[in-house]
Structure formats: structure tokens, C-alpha cells
Design a protein around this motif. Structure first.
Motif, PDB file in Angstrom:
ATOM      1  N   VAL A 147       5.239  54.974 -36.069  1.00  0.00           N
ATOM      2  CA  VAL A 147       4.577  53.942 -36.883  1.00  0.00           C
ATOM      3  C   VAL A 147       3.229  54.398 -37.449  1.00  0.00           C
ATOM      4  N   ARG A 148       2.556  55.354 -36.792  1.00  0.00           N
ATOM      5  CA  ARG A 148       1.295  55.939 -37.273  1.00  0.00           C
ATOM      6  C   ARG A 148       0.325  54.860 -37.755  1.00  0.00           C
ATOM      7  N   LEU A 161       2.496  56.827 -44.832  1.00  0.00           N
ATOM      8  CA  LEU A 161       2.349  55.362 -44.840  1.00  0.00           C
ATOM      9  C   LEU A 161       2.582  54.820 -43.441  1.00  0.00           C
ATOM     10  N   PRO A 162       1.659  53.988 -42.939  1.00  0.00           N
ATOM     11  CA  PRO A 162       1.887  53.357 -41.639  1.00  0.00           C
ATOM     12  C   PRO A 162       3.054  52.380 -41.752  1.00  0.00           C
ATOM     13  N   ARG A 163       3.691  52.071 -40.620  1.00  0.00           N
ATOM     14  CA  ARG A 163       4.894  51.235 -40.658  1.00  0.00           C
ATOM     15  C   ARG A 163       4.644  49.850 -40.077  1.00  0.00           C
ATOM     16  N   LEU A 164       5.305  48.871 -40.677  1.00  0.00           N
ATOM     17  CA  LEU A 164       5.267  47.506 -40.149  1.00  0.00           C
ATOM     18  C   LEU A 164       6.346  47.347 -39.087  1.00  0.00           C
TER      19      LEU A 164
END
Ligand code: SF4
Lengths: 840, 186
Positions: free
Chosen positions: B146-147, A327-330
Motif C-alpha cells: 500500500v506504500r 501511488l499509495p493504495r486505498l
């Protein structure tokens, strides 16, 4: 409601015929007012004053439904002695940091929230306010909201000076009939009648409901509007009972569905928060901070792991944290308006716009179009050529000379979409009901469903992925849906089945209580778990209404678990008996040892009313048999929110960001945490500026739909409402020398538009703080394109980009403007006039 | 039907003579011969109105491969067969002449639309997504993994089906695109 949800309004008309009394409170007299018992005109942006005064009326006359309030709300809970109210700080709550314009909510917590509480919980208390201010906060805790102590200190006599009830009493004491008159423009007599009616019509024998729409939410204090109504309804015992509630009328076919299975930046399906880079390194960190462990939200590991399993299948294992790292991060606000600023700044390069038309539909249309003109590429999918797709060819900035087609580098793909009859799938309507649509025929030409587009786009992207680590989430993504027909349409029922969830045996699950935290179940949206129970598409059920009771449990499927009234445990008294014969709904059937009634109980079916949790119980076991609000950590309705909001534990009236009126309740003029983007593309009207003396509100018409692409091209609708107009009172029209049908120019700091004047008694001048304040109203359905048979200026171009700090919704319901007779200037003359307004 | 000559049977005359204009007196040989469009339909689909969130039931009639009529579904416990002006006009929504049915392409700095084949468009879009993603990829931000890409954004309308929203969120998340928004915020 009669205007924008006409067929839903038939039930109000029917209720009225059976004796219900209907009040309509609105800045304008509409078709709803025409069918109500009482119409009350209010100044746009002042509703918290009215609702707050109703709360004060209930509290100071002890008209609350005391048994309900004591058992089902946090009225008796004692709050930390560090808490300071707006009463003490002239409009601010304790914990405000003027530099970051955000709150640290630590002082709002319940007494006894241990200093050294579990690391996660404490961190959340400390970070809460700031974290929300950065990431559209409440959702960071998911559907359960923020955590609080499950068994806090309480005073059931409600006399302790720091119990919620007493705090509420002090907080709302200044909201009186006089302030309502002064700030809302509502007479004391009208207020008294409303207050008398709602209190007389609540309690054991009767219930009152409130119905709202974006007139309450599109404000810089939008979330707190709804909080105020919730507090009032909880005090009157009107939540979880038939005929009660706060009914959100959502504006679009599946706007509820678009929130449940969100295409929203800050949440995952089922209101699970998107992970944040600085707080959620691992799945365990994430779960520790994503809300509490008691109540049904305590099962969040099962919900999250089942989602990760639905997306990454066998590749998601216990050892690799079920691919939580995929999951990409905010790191902050990644919302719509922030994205537009990113486009103008050149960081956002590619943009998909799918069945949406921000060039006309979003606040501050100029900023939207400057963003579009600075993209590398833009994909627009719609039924017609919406303005967002054609801005480079015919946008208003070409006329003013601010843009030239040959200088706009945006590459544009327009892909025609299938209509609602040319594809199958579900909408979730305003009552959380999923209804499956059958496909009537194939779409014409190149038109395809958005399901087709994203499925094939995903397929093409997956064909192109490399062995790089970055591409692993794409490689491992579960993306095998059966294809149907010559267009290779992916099967919508297969997608719905994935959303509904399957067990270890591969069979469809029946309820979210079957989800497991160990990776043995897969479910794309836990609140929709069961929509494919028994391998049947439950949303496609169509047993005619006349063959069923009013709950109509066999028509479509409502989340969660096909329940029609949420929190319906509260429809019975603590012992499990109906509050009254008249308002009987769900009740405890001692003989069968289960909850019974016409609905699906929103409670564990066999949990006895006298159940009391043992020490250290987890999830729903930690809630007692008298805790109806099963998603809350303490099972109670929160009159006071100890955490989870970015702008205070209680609602306070703040003026709209642009207002002609001084906030006479506090020294604090507007929401201290509100969000603005002060930059050339997004200028603001100064507060109480004589250049912008009138209140402007915007609204929809029965005959049109939002930005107009679904109504302006239709001959019937275009003929019924052919032209943009501006509603104003005869007094204001006379002041400005305008007659009905004349042209007028409406001006804000953003731009000026022109409209025909509709002179009408439906909007009347209000007396506010002893002087006359005029309101004008503008519908916002017109634009220059979209295949429209009728065209007109873009109302939303006038609106400021000023946002609520909790959810980043824009304030489109209350702002200020100027009005001048005649058509607006063209070309460079318009720019010259705007310069004068901004700096003159 | 009342006796008399053609003139006396003329509906206007009968109505002028005091018969109820909404009843028998409105009938004529022509109206008697009229058949409802829905009777001749080849098929009917049970659907839902695409405008507001009331969710009124619709019956979509198809004749010769075209939508011939859209009516309220009397079975719906929500709408009981009713539709408002928008729902009633929705046949025009799916059949109006302004509907685009072909892909259009505008090249950078171009002054006109150009035609483009759907498959080519899909390939071009997939290439652009991957190129922009590569060019704007953030593996880390302020020392944290953060990908993601901040180079790609999306805005959807609230007439998207649940299944569509689901595939959108799933694909964007796997791509690392986080600026995914919907009318639901607005
Ligand atoms: S027919 Fe009218 S009221 Fe019913 S869903 Fe459609 S727009 Fe809403």
C-alpha cells in the motif's frame, strides 16, 4: 439561488422578464420565492417523492420526448431477468447483503452481459456495490462511470416487460400526487400545476432547466436526488440542449476546481480513480477495472500515463509501469468523517487545515474538536484565527469542562494566508469555467499563498529525503517551478501549464484528444488539457461579454476543450438537424462535413450522424453518430444505471436518517446502505422519536459565507446579519410560548445551542400523513472566533454524522430536533441536560 | 445649476421643492469636487470574487501599496459589473483589522500563542511530516503493498486555486498521505 448565488440569479430574473415561468420549491420562503411565479413549500428530505411523481406523470401520460428518448437514452435496453425492483422487495433492490449493508449489482446488468465477460468487467460487476460502499464508489470508475455493454439487447417499441422504460414505469407508479401530498406536504393543485408546466415547456420547441444546490446533495440519498432529476430531464429531452440541463450551483469560488483537480481521497486529477490495494496491483489491472473501454473514457490509459509522466517525468517509463507503483493504495473509506474518527482514536497524528474550518463548518462539531485535541500536530492556514486554530484556548468544551487547555497536547502552527488579490491563479466556477486572477499586490507580513506553502514544504521535504525505497516517489517527483519575487513565489502559470499538458516536443497541447498512452505526453489533469494551448494562458482571456455572443467563448476557458454546454450533440436530432428553429444550437453541416454552431461541439468534429461503428471498435470509435453521451460506454443517457451506484440502479425515496415521519412508500425506512458512526462522540436521534419532534434544516444567508471566517470579521456583513436566529412559524412559536426576538434552545442528541427566534410566515407547518409537522430553519455562519465582529453558537454542532453511501456527503439538510424556550444551560448543566435527552 | 442664494441652492431645499433627489438636486459644491477612488489608483488588477461559485469579475484598485477599492468588472459576461453584498464587501476581506499577518505557535499543553519565525515554522513542519510519516508508514496492509501513511491528513477549503490543489495532491500522493479531503465533499 437569489440568496446564495445572487448575481447568477440576475439571469433567472431576465429569463422571467422574457416570459420564462419560475417555480421555487424549498422548505422556506426566500428571496428566490419572492421573485418566482410560484412558490411551493416542501418538507426537507422528501424531494425524491416529488421528482418521482413528476416522472410518473410523464410516463403514465406518455409525455416523454419519444424521439430523443429512443435515440439518446437507454430506455429500450433490456435488463437481466435476475433484476428485482423495490416494487418486488418492499424498498430494496436485488443483491442486497444485510450483513455488509451493501449491494452486489450483478443482477442490475443489461441482458446478455456475458457470464464469462472479460475478467476485469465481470469482476467489476461483482465487486461494484461492495467496492463502492468501501471507497466512495462511483469515482472508482472515473469520469466515464461504470462500464456496460456498448451494444446491449434492446426493444425499440419499448414494450418488452424488462426494457428500461417499462421497469421505470412500474418503479415510479407508486409516486403519485397523493404521495406527494402525504410525504412532501405539497397540495395536489400545486403539484398538478408544476407537472403541467414542465411537460408543456419541454420537447422540440422548448426546454426546461432544474437548478439545485446542497439542498439536494446533503442527504443520505443525495446522489439519488440528482439521479431522479437526471431521469426526468432525459425523459423530457432536456439534456445537452440550450435552456436545459440540471444546473448544480456550487457554493464556493473553486469548489468545482477542487473536485476536478481534487484534494479528495478517492480520485486523482480528472476523475481518475485512486488505485485500490486489492484490485489494482499493476497499471494494467487498474485500467481494466477503472471503467469501460468504449467512449472517450476508453482512452483512460492516455490520461493516466500522461498524469504519471507529469508527476514523475523521465523516471516514469514503459518498463516500470510509468511509476504506477509510486501511488499509495486505498483500502476503504478514507474520507473526512472517517479521518476525524481516526483522530479521536489516535491513528491520525498530523493534520493540515487549509482555508477550512471544520470546528465550525463540519457536521458534529464536537467530534471534530475532540479529534483536533488528540493530534500530535496541527497546521492551520487562513486569513484570520479560525476556531479550528484556537479550539484549545476558547472552544466550547472548555466551558463544559470536558477539555482543559493544559491537558491538550496538540502542537499548533498558524500560518497566515495570502488573500485572493495577493496571488495569481485560477478558480473554476460553477459552470466549469476557469478564470485567471491577476495579482494586485504582495501579501502583508508572513502571509503567503498556499501555492508558496506547498511548493516550499515540498522543497524542504525533498532536501531531507533519504536513499530509502520509501522516499523514491519524493526523490523522483518533478518539483522544479520557476520562482518569482523576493518571497520566492512559485510561478502559478508554470503550474497551470503543467496541468494543461505538453507534447513530446515540449510544447503545450491543445486538447485531450492529443494525449498519448505511450508516455510521450505529460498532462497534470486531462480534462484541463488545452488550458495553455498555443502557449497562451487561455483562462486569462478577457474579451468583454458585450463584444461576444452569449456563449462568450473568449472569456476564460471551460473544460473540456472550452465547451459551454456538455453533450451538445443532443441539441440536434439523430440526423444532425436542430430539433427546432427555436432551440437550434449545434448541427451537422453536410457541406463542410463537420458539426457547427455557436459552441465547441461536444462530439468528434467530423463524425457523421450516420456513422456506425465496426465490430470491436475501441474508445470513441465504438460510439455511433447518434450517441451524444460520449463519456458513457454505450453513448446513451442512463435512465437506469446497470452499475456504478452503491444504493440502487434507480432512485427510491428513503426518509432522512433522523426523521419524524414513517416512510409510507416502502417498508424500508432509510437508505439501506447509508453510513453512520455510532459511538459516543457521534450519537443519533432515534427514528421518529417524540423527544425530537421537529424537522431541522440548515442554510446560508446572502450576507455571510459558510463557517463565517470570510464574513463575520467584515463590518458591513456583520452589521447586515449580526446574530444567529432560528426561523419558525407563528403556530409553532405560539405552541412553545415564544415571541419574535426571544431566546430559544435547539437540541439534538449531539448538543444544544441557543438562537434568537425569528417568527415568520416564511416557514409554515405542513400536513404530513394527516398530522402537522413543523420545520425550523437555522443558518450556520456563527462561531466564537475567526476574528468575528459578531459571534454565536455553532449550528453544525447539532448535526448528525450520517453519510450518503456513494460519495460520503453528510446529511445536513434534514434532521430532527427539539426546541425549548430560553437560553441554553451553561457548563456542566448543559452536559446534564444532554444526558437526559440521550437517555432520559 | 439653479440660481438664487446659498440657501436656495442647498440640496435639501431643492429636493423639498420637488426636484428629483437622485439627479441634479443632489449635487453640491462638495459632491462636485469628489472624485471616485478608482480614478486615482496606481494600478488595477482583473480578479474574480472569492466567495461563491458564480465567479463574478472584480477590478481590484491599488493605491500607495494598499487595496483602495474593489468593484464589479463590467466586461464579465457572467456578472456584467454586478457584485452581491459579499463581493461588494470584499475590500474589507483583504484589509480588515482581524486579519492575521504573523505566524503563531502553540506548543503542546501551552496556554498562549507564541511568535515564530516563518522559516523556522516551515522547517519544523517539514520535520514533523517526515517524522510522522516514518512512524506511521504502512508498506503493506492485509498482504498487499500500500506504500502509505494513515498518520497524516489534510482538509482544504474550496477557495484554493486549481494550481494550489494540484501541488497539494501531487505532494501528498508522493508522500503516501491518502486522507486528503476538501470542502468539495462536505
Ligand atoms: S459577488 Fe456574490 S454572487 Fe458574485 S461571485 Fe461573489 S459571492 Fe457570488
Amino acid at each position: 439561488m437569489a440568496e446564495c448565488h445572487p448575481v447568477g440569479f440576475q439571469w433567472v430574473v431576465e429569463a422571467r422578464a422574457r416570459g420564462a415561468k419560475v417555480f421555487h420549491v424549498d422548505p422556506r420562503y426566500t428571496r428566490t420565492s419572492a421573485l418566482a411565479d410560484r412558490y411551493t413549500q416542501i418538507r426537507a428530505g422528501s424531494d425524491i417523492v416529488l421528482l418521482g411523481a413528476l416522472i410518473n406523470h410523464v410516463l403514465s401520460n406518455e409525455l416523454d420526448f419519444r424521439e430523443y428518448v429512443l435515440a439518446y437514452t437507454n430506455a429500450s435496453t433490456i435488463v437481466s431477468e435476475d433484476y428485482r425492483d423495490t416494487e418486488d422487495l418492499d424498498g430494496l433492490f436485488s443483491g442486497f447483503d444485510h450483513e455488509t449493508r451493501s449491494y452486489d449489482p450483478a443482477s442490475w446488468s443489461y441482458e446478455g452481459a456475458p457470464e464469462e465477460a472479460a475478467a476485469g468487467e465481470r469482476a467489476e460487476q461483482v465487486e461494484g456495490g461492495r467496492a463502492h460502499a468501501r471507497t466512495a464508489g462511483p469515482d472508482q470508475y472515473g469520469a466515464g462511470g461504470a462500464a456496460a455493454l456498448p451494444r446491449p439487447a434492446a426493444d425499440p417499441t419499448l414494450r418488452h416487460p424488462r426494457c428500461v422504460y417499462q421497469i421505470l414505469k412500474r418503479h415510479f407508479a407508486r409516486y403519485t400526487a397523493e404521495t406527494v401530498e402525504e410525504l412532501c406536504g405539497v397540495s395536489r393543485e400545486d403539484f398538478a400545476e408544476l407537472a403541467e408546466a414542465i411537460t408543456a415547456n419541454s420537447g422540440r420547441e422548448r426546454t426546461t432547466t432544474w437548478v439545485y444546490s446542497v439542498g439536494w446533495t446533503q442527504h443520505t440519498v443525495g446522489v439519488q436526488y440528482i439521479r431522479t432529476a437526471s431521469i426526468l430531464q432525459l425523459l423530457l429531452g432536456n439534456i445537452g440542449r440550450p435552456g436545459g440541463g440540471i444546473l448544480a450551483l456550487r457554493g464556493h469560488a473553486s469548489i468545482q476546481g477542487s473536485t476536478d483537480i481534487p484534494t479528495l481521497f478517492n480520485i486523482l486529477p480528472g476523475y481518475l480513480p485512486m488505485p485500490h490495494a486489492h484490485r489494482n496491483e499493476t497499471l494494467d489491472d487498474y485500467l481494466a477495472r477503472a471503467g469501460g473501454d468504449t467512449g472517450f473514457w476508453g482512452r483512460k490509459r492516455a490520461y493516466m500515463v500522461s498524469l504519471l509522466k507529469a508527476w514523475w517525468g523521465d523516471a516514469a517509463t514503459e518498463e516500470n509501469g510509468f511509476r504506477f507503483d509510486h501511488l499509495p493504495r486505498l483500502t476503504g473509506d478514507h474520507g473526512h468523517y472517517n479521518t476525524v474518527m481516526g483522530q479521536i482514536d489516535g491513528t491520525v497524528k498530523g493534520y493540515f487545515v487549509v482555508g477550512e474550518n471544520p470546528a465550525v463548518g463540519s457536521s458534529g462539531g464536537r467530534a471534530q474538536r475532540f479529534g483536533l485535541a488528540n493530534l500530535d500536530w496541527l497546521v492551520v492556514r487562513d486569513l484570520a484565527l479560525v476556531e479550528t486554530a484556537t479550539f484549545w484556548k476558547d472552544g466550547p468544551e472548555l466551558e463544559t469542562g470536558e477539555m482543559r487547555t493544559e491537558e491538550i497536547g496538540t502542537e499548533v502552527f498558524f500560518l497566515p494566508a495570502a488573500s485572493h488579490v495577493e496571488k495569481e491563479g485560477t478558480f473554476t466556477n460553477t459552470q466549469r469555467l476557469l478564470q485567471w486572477r491577476e495579482k494586485a499586490l504582495d501579501p502583508p507580513g508572513d502571509c503567503r499563498s498556499d501555492l508558496w506553502f506547498y511548493y516550499h514544504l515540498g522543497r524542504l521535504i525533498r532536501e531531507r529525503v533519504t536513499s530509502e525505497e520509501r522516499d523514491l516517489p519524493l526523490r523522483e517527483l518533478t518539483w522544479d517551478y520557476p520562482e518569482e519575487g523576493e518571497h520566492r513565489e512559485p510561478s502559478a502559470s508554470a503550474v497551470l501549464r503543467e496541468i494543461g499538458g505538453v507534447g513530446a516536443d515540449g510544447q503545450a497541447l491543445s486538447a485531450y484528444t492529443e494525449l498519448e498512452p505511450d508516455g510521450s505526453t505529460r498532462c497534470g489533469c486531462w480534462i484541463y488539457c488545452g488550458v495553455y494551448a498555443d502557449e497562451v494562458n487561455q483562462a486569462a482571456r478577457r474579451r468583454p461579454g458585450r463584444e461576444q455572443n452569449p456563449e462568450a467563448l473568449e472569456w476564460g476557458w471551460a473544460w473540456p476543450a472550452n465547451r459551454r454546454i456538455l453533450y451538445n450533440r443532443a441539441s440536434a436530432d439523430p440526423e444532425g438537424r436542430p430539433w427546432s428553429e427555436r432551440k437550434a444550437y449545434m448541427y451537422w453541416d453536410e457541406e463542410r462535413g463537420e458539426w457547427a454552431g455557436p459552441d465547441v461541439p461536444d462530439f468528434e468534429k467530423n463524425k457523421r450522424p450516420d456513422y456506425r461503428p465496426p465490430e470491436n471498435a475501441a474508445a470513441e470509435d465504438a460510439l455511433s453518430g447518434i450517441d451524444p453521451f460520449i463519456m458513457q460506454t454505450d453513448g446513451k443517457g442512463w435512465l437506469f444505471a446497470p452499475a456504478g451506484l452503491s444504493d440502487g440502479p434507480l432512485p427510491a425515496h428513503y426518509e432522512p436518517f433522523e426523521s419524524p415521519v414513517r416512510n409510507s412508500l416502502y417498508g424500508q425506512q432509510c437508505n439501506p446502505g447509508l453510513r453512520t458512526y455510532p459511538r459516543p462522540e457521534s450519537p443519533y436521534n432515534p427514528e421518529r422519536s417524540p423527544r425530537f419532534p421537529y424537522v431541522l434544516t440548515t442554510y446560508r444567508l446572502t450576507e455571510h459565507h459558510t463557517a463565517g471566517a470570510m464574513s463575520r470579521p467584515l463590518a458591513y456583513l456583520a452589521e447586515l446579519q449580526p446574530e444567529l436566529f432560528c426561523e419558525m412559524s407563528p403556530t409553532l412559536a405560539a405552541d412553545l410560548g415564544l415571541a419574535n426576538g426571544d431566546w430559544a434552545t435547539i437540541v439534538t442528541s449531539r448538543t444544544a445551542i441557543e438562537a434568537r427566534v425569528l417568527v415568520t410566515e416564511r416557514v409554515r407547518p405542513l400536513r404530513i400523513q394527516g398530522r402537522v409537522v413543523h420545520q425550523i430553519g437555522l443558518p450556520y455562519h456563527w462561531g466564537w472566533g475567526s476574528g468575528g465582529l459578531v459571534t454565536g453558537d455553532v449550528t453544525n454542532d447539532l448535526l448528525p454524522i450520517a453519510l450518503d453511501p456513494n460519495v460520503y456527503i453528510q446529511e445536513s439538510k434534514a434532521t430532527t430536533c427539539d426546541v425549548r424556550p430560553g437560553r441554553r444551560p451553561r457548563g456542566g448543566d448543559l452536559l446534564a441536560m444532554m444526558e437526559e435527552y440521550r437517555h432520559g | 445649476m439653479a440660481g438664487g442664494g446659498w440657501f436656495a441652492r442647498w440640496p435639501v431645499i431643492r429636493q423639498l421643492r420637488g426636484q428629483d433627489g437622485r439627479g441634479d438636486a443632489a449635487r453640491s459644491a462638495r459632491t462636485d469636487a469628489l472624485r471616485p477612488r478608482v480614478e486615482e489608483a496606481d494600478s488595477v488588477a482583473r480578479s474574480v470574487c472569492p466567495y461563491c461559485a458564480v465567479g463574478c469579475g472584480q477590478l481590484v484598485y491599488v493605491k500607495d501599496g494598499k487595496v483602495s477599492q474593489i468593484e464589479g468588472d463590467p466586461d464579465s459576461p457572467i456578472s456584467r459589473g454586478r457584485l452581491c453584498p459579499k463581493g461588494s464587501a470584499s475590500k474589507q476581506l483583504v484589509t480588515h483589522a482581524g486579519r492575521q499577518t504573523a505566524v503563531l505557535y502553540r506548543r503542546p499543553y501551552g496556554t498562549e500563542w507564541e511568535p515564530l519565525d516563518l522559516d523556522t515554522a516551515m522547517d519544523m513542519i517539514a520535520d514533523r511530516v517526515l517524522r510522522t510519516r516514518r512512524d506511521t508508514w504502512q508498506q503493506e496492509h492485509e498482504g498487499r503493498v500500500v506504500r502509505r501513511t494513515l498518520g497524516i491528513a489534510s482538509l482544504g477549503g474550496a477557495t484554493l486555486d486549481n494550481e494550489e490543489n494540484y501541488l497539494m495532491k501531487k505532494l501528498y500522493t508522493a508522500l503516501g498521505a491518502i486522507q486528503v479531503e476538501n470542502q468539495a465533499r462536505i
